[in-house]
Design an enzyme around this catalytic site. Structure first.
Site, mmCIF file in Angstrom:
data_model
loop_
_atom_site.group_PDB
_atom_site.id
_atom_site.type_symbol
_atom_site.label_atom_id
_atom_site.label_comp_id
_atom_site.label_asym_id
_atom_site.label_seq_id
_atom_site.Cartn_x
_atom_site.Cartn_y
_atom_site.Cartn_z
ATOM 1 N N GLU A 242 44.503 76.050 -28.748
ATOM 2 C CA GLU A 242 44.606 75.319 -29.376
ATOM 3 C C GLU A 242 43.000 74.747 -28.907
ATOM 4 O O GLU A 242 42.739 73.947 -30.240
ATOM 5 C CB GLU A 242 45.911 74.636 -29.165
ATOM 6 C CG GLU A 242 46.455 73.734 -29.967
ATOM 7 C CD GLU A 242 47.400 72.651 -30.059
ATOM 8 O OE1 GLU A 242 47.481 72.287 -28.973
ATOM 9 O OE2 GLU A 242 48.504 73.035 -30.836
ATOM 10 N N HIS B 186 55.665 97.746 -17.116
ATOM 11 C CA HIS B 186 56.368 98.805 -17.541
ATOM 12 C C HIS B 186 56.626 98.277 -18.833
ATOM 13 O O HIS B 186 57.955 98.473 -19.553
ATOM 14 C CB HIS B 186 58.055 98.305 -16.781
ATOM 15 C CG HIS B 186 58.055 98.920 -15.166
ATOM 16 N ND1 HIS B 186 57.759 100.303 -15.081
ATOM 17 C CD2 HIS B 186 57.378 98.337 -14.047
ATOM 18 C CE1 HIS B 186 58.063 100.481 -13.708
ATOM 19 N NE2 HIS B 186 57.367 98.842 -13.192
ATOM 20 N N LYS C 157 52.797 72.259 -40.922
ATOM 21 C CA LYS C 157 53.960 70.586 -40.448
ATOM 22 C C LYS C 157 54.233 70.539 -42.129
ATOM 23 O O LYS C 157 55.102 69.751 -42.714
ATOM 24 C CB LYS C 157 53.358 70.229 -39.878
ATOM 25 C CG LYS C 157 53.213 70.106 -38.091
ATOM 26 C CD LYS C 157 52.633 69.258 -37.724
ATOM 27 C CE LYS C 157 52.793 68.799 -36.023
ATOM 28 N NZ LYS C 157 51.687 67.810 -35.214
HETATM 29 O O1 LIG Z 1 53.460 65.008 -27.423
HETATM 30 P P1 LIG Z 1 53.667 64.668 -29.326
HETATM 31 O O2 LIG Z 1 52.535 63.566 -30.105
HETATM 32 O O3 LIG Z 1 55.099 65.103 -29.043
HETATM 33 O O4 LIG Z 1 52.739 66.231 -29.680
HETATM 34 C C1 LIG Z 1 53.296 67.822 -28.970
HETATM 35 C C2 LIG Z 1 52.210 68.304 -29.523
HETATM 36 O O5 LIG Z 1 52.340 69.136 -30.897
HETATM 37 C C3 LIG Z 1 50.982 68.980 -31.551
HETATM 38 O O6 LIG Z 1 51.075 69.856 -32.885
HETATM 39 C C4 LIG Z 1 49.726 69.442 -31.656
HETATM 40 O O7 LIG Z 1 49.621 71.322 -31.971
HETATM 41 C C5 LIG Z 1 50.175 69.448 -29.516
HETATM 42 O O8 LIG Z 1 49.051 69.715 -29.399
HETATM 43 C C6 LIG Z 1 51.191 68.833 -29.259
HETATM 44 O O9 LIG Z 1 51.255 69.032 -27.530
#
Ligand SMILES: O=P(O)(O)OC[C@H]1O[C@H](O)[C@H](O)[C@@H](O)[C@@H]1O
Length: 526
Positions: A355, A386, A501
């Site tokens: 990431e 294995h 998302k």
């Molecule tokens: O801690 P949050 O704001 O819920 O984020 C949780 C996660 O989701 C995101 O999509 C990112 O890809 C991550 O880098 C992050 O750690």
């Protein structure tokens, strides 16, 4: 100080023209033994980083030192911990190192001394945990909490979970396991259901962790858990704490037992040593053990300030990785801890590395014309042997390997069978693997022939204790940071996770067309 693309550096040209070395030859015979004894350097918490089986010699190391100097890696690191806005994409500072020590100047941001802020949150978490352990904070029936359940995903899950699992058995043996931890991360309802079914809900405290406070999976799982609590006749407000940033929608909500904060200057995947890991680890192991993890990480952060790559394990590891990625053409890296406790560590490193450095544009948004972060995967040894080691030994791709091993196991239980303990068998395997990969084996039968020349490094510690774990965690964080500097990418944002998302939201809002509609039908969503 300048941020330049890698291929504009003089060192890039030097590395293009350098003659590679043959590990197979370097590691053979008495010379190999000498190399193993010499090609190692101290890491934090008394551990060693051994790079004898890497494809480098003193000439290549000198050029890699030149690269580190020319790319101004230490100056850039200084900028990071002194609070410069190095996360340009999001216009943020990057301060995770300050959660475990004062490395440079005080960083005052938004009118707050940031190191003091992180320490105040650690103290708050410590006091809260101590009250829970002492039975001063209890459930509705006045009983002590016995289980802490973290609800979070990505950086709010992987690092803390990997750390917890790495020390769970050690803590049990040393009588420091105050509470058991569980983790709910996936929005798959079976994840939450399975965890809830495995605990006594009335004695559970939930640690809701989301830096942004907007992550769909985590908010969904919060509701999932609240509903289960209500159904069981329990009051969610008596069973849940929040860990978030002060600017998030979750902040300051009185519906939690308490709230703990980090801020936007701590990236999710770098947040294990902030409240994101601090609350659950203080609850489960006690604040002293969490402090020991921080001490190990701080030691490593200090080592990372050294300009000499032969004295700076994270920077050396990073530069060897860059050489392998960009000049030897190796596109993967396997992480292979010979410690069952570290089973989730490769998953944490996948997020940390991929990431951070899985980018095609530089920190100014311009395309780069060289390879950046490798693909990371791994599994504890000997299980991996294995499974996928066949490809590692005889496949058409060469995969650099990062081993981790410890002289002693964590629990007081081992047996001698045929003159050796299980721990000796485990470590005999890692030694054997390093040599098999490096030197291979001649055989007239091509099917049984091992080409060798497959590079590896190993981190060796006495035992996986909190300091050692903290040092290993920080080693990889700093390695990834140094590599990001060389590739001139912003290792601290993650725009690549957004598109999926967005499309998922469209699916749920029934705003799709074309193939996305067809996939929605295929998956039976509506
Ligand atoms: O801690 P949050 O704001 O819920 O984020 C949780 C996660 O989701 C995101 O999509 C990112 O890809 C991550 O880098 C992050 O750690």
């Amino acid at each position: 100080m300048e941020w330049k693309n890698f291929d504009l550096l003089e060192s890039y040209k030097k590395l293009e023209n350098i003659s590679p070395v043959e590990i197979k030859e370097l590691m053979a015979g008495e010379n190999g033994a000498k190399r193993v004894r010499e090609y190692q350097l101290p890491m934090g918490a008394g551990q060693l980083y051994s790079y004898a089986a890497e494809p480098v010699d003193d000439t290549i190391l000198d050029v890699l030192q030149g690269l580190a100097d020319e790319a101004e890696l230490i100056e850039k690191y200084e900028q990071v911990y002194n609070g410069a806005v190095v996360n340009t994409g999001e216009n943020r500072r990057v301060l995770h190192q300050l959660t475990r020590g004062q490395l440079g100047e005080d960083v005052i941001a938004d009118g707050v001394n940031k190191r003091e802020f992180y320490v105040s949150q650690q103290k708050k978490a410590a006091e809260f945990a101590e009250k829970v352990h002492a039975g001063e904070i209890v459930n509705e029936a006045g009983e002590k909490f016995t289980t802490a359940v973290q609800i979070g995903i990505g950086g709010s899950d992987l690092g803390p979970r990997a750390l917890y699992m790495s020390l769970e058995n050690w803590a049990k043996v040393n009588n420091t396991l105050k509470m058991e931890a569980k983790f709910i991360s996936n929005v798959d309802p079976d994840d939450g259901s399975a965890v809830l079914a495995s605990i006594d809900l009335s004695r559970a405290i939930f640690v809701l962790v989301s830096k942004s406070g907007t992550t769909l999976e985590t908010l969904t799982n919060e509701s999932f858990v609240k509903e289960a609590l209500i159904k069981a006749g329990l009051n969610p407000a008596k069973h849940m704490v929040a860990v978030t940033s002060e600017t998030s929608p979750l902040a300051g909500n009185p519906d939690y037992l308490d709230s703990f904060y980090m801020d936007d200057y701590i990236g999710g995947r770098y947040s294990s040593t902030s409240s994101v890991g601090g609350v659950i680890l203080s609850l489960t192991f006690g604040p002293e053990i969490f402090a020991r993890i921080l001490n190990g990480a701080a030691e490593e952060d200090i080592l990372a300030k050294n300009k000499d790559i032969r004295q700076n394990p994270a920077m050396l590891d990073a530069m060897i990785g860059v050489y392998e990625r960009n000049f030897l053409g190796y596109s993967n890296t396997a992480v292979l801890p010979y410690s069952q406790a570290m089973i989730r560590f490769p998953a944490h490193l996948q997020q940390l590395d991929m990431e951070s450095n899985g980018k095609s544009v530089n920190r100014f948004g311009e395309p780069v014309s060289y390879q950046t972060g490798p693909i990371i995967f791994g599994e504890p040894g000997t299980n991996g042997q294995h499974s996928f080691y066949q490809l590692l030994h005889q496949g058409t791709d060469i995969v650099p390997l990062q081993f981790v091993g410890f002289k002693k196991n964590q629990m007081d239980n081992d047996i001698v069978i045929q003159d050796s303990t299980s721990q000796q068998k485990l470590n005999a395997n890692v030694a054997a693997q390093i040599m098999a990969f490096a030197c291979g084996k001649e055989d007239e039968n091509r099917n049984k022939y091992f080409a060798g020349g497959r590079p590896s490094s190993i981190i060796v510690g006495e035992q996986l204790i909190p300091e050692a774990l903290g040092a290993i965690l920080a080693h990889f964080e700093n390695k990834v940071m140094f590599q990001g500097f060389v590739w001139n990418v912003n290792s601290f944002d993650q725009e690549g996770v957004q598109l999926g998302k967005l499309l998922a939201k469209k699916v749920l809002a029934k705003e799709t067309d074309g193939a996305l509609t067809a996939y929605s039908e295929l998956l039976g969503i509506f």
